[in-house]
Design a protein around this motif. Structure first.
Motif, mmCIF file in Angstrom:
data_model
loop_
_atom_site.group_PDB
_atom_site.id
_atom_site.type_symbol
_atom_site.label_atom_id
_atom_site.label_comp_id
_atom_site.label_asym_id
_atom_site.label_seq_id
_atom_site.Cartn_x
_atom_site.Cartn_y
_atom_site.Cartn_z
ATOM 1 N N LYS A 87 0.832 -1.214 0.000
ATOM 2 C CA LYS A 87 0.000 0.000 0.000
ATOM 3 C C LYS A 87 0.864 1.259 0.000
ATOM 4 N N ARG A 88 1.978 1.245 0.711
ATOM 5 C CA ARG A 88 2.884 2.408 0.719
ATOM 6 C C ARG A 88 3.456 2.664 -0.678
ATOM 7 N N GLN A 91 0.846 4.188 -3.091
ATOM 8 C CA GLN A 91 0.619 5.620 -2.884
ATOM 9 C C GLN A 91 1.611 6.475 -3.659
ATOM 10 N N ASP A 92 2.759 5.904 -4.027
ATOM 11 C CA ASP A 92 3.790 6.655 -4.750
ATOM 12 C C ASP A 92 3.841 6.330 -6.245
#
Length: 195
Positions: A87-88, A91-92
């Motif tokens: 998920k991190r 986000q990018d």
């Protein structure tokens, strides 16, 4: 008088929620650490081998790697929560591009699995030295100044990275020779099997 190192300490089953580094810190002052359940000595990898053999796969992962502090799932890799870290990365996804849709897809797909590829701008490498010419690429050595991702740092809310490391760079001949780069399927397959 005996100090803590000479006295035993009980390793609680709740300690399996801690990662290995946290376990080391908690028990650093004790030479003998015994399992709360079977009273056997905890091994140098900070879990009870006797109890481990009798557990299901999910509990074995928890015993080996601990639980994620965010989602509370057992980690399947040391210091790495697949669910949260995917998920991190997602986000990018809109913050970088290689300039090639196929390569971007390959990197993004890897970042939502357990094999992590990262787009690294060329200016993040120093000491680039040509080594040899391969089948699909020219190969050089370089120093990656940022270093590889090791784990998520809760305190800084960012990736914790290794020190700068020496790496091999492969520059695709197809992409280098073309103004409209389209990597061949052979080149992409070669990238998939690099360790």
């Amino acid at each position: 008088m005996l100090d803590n190192k000479d006295q035993g300490k009980i390793f609680l089953s709740s300690d399996y929620d801690l990662d290995i580094d946290e376990r080391k810190v908690k028990y650093k002052n004790f030479n003998i650490v015994l399992c709360e359940i079977c009273k056997n000595k905890i091994n140098h990898n900070w879990y009870c081998r006797n109890c481990y053999d009798n557990e299901n796969n999910e509990e074995k992962y928890r015993m080996l790697y601990g639980k994620c502090k965010r989602c509370f799932q057992a980690m399947k890799i040391r210091s790495w929560c697949l669910s949260c870290n995917s998920k991190r990365f997602e986000q990018d996804f809109n913050k970088w591009t290689s300039g090639n849709d196929e390569i971007d897809k390959l990197i993004k797909d890897s970042q939502t699995s357990s094999c992590i590829l990262e787009w690294i701008p060329y200016d993040r490498f120093t000491d680039v030295k040509f080594l040899t010419e391969g089948g699909f690429a020219n190969i050089s050595s370089a120093t990656w100044i940022d270093g590889r991702i090791e784990k998520w740092d809760q305190e800084s809310n960012n990736w914790k990275r290794s020190e700068p490391i020496k790496v091999a760079l492969k520059v695709s001949k197809v992409m280098k020779e073309s103004m409209n780069p389209n990597p061949s399927e052979d080149f992409l397959n070669e990238v998939l099997y690099i360790e």
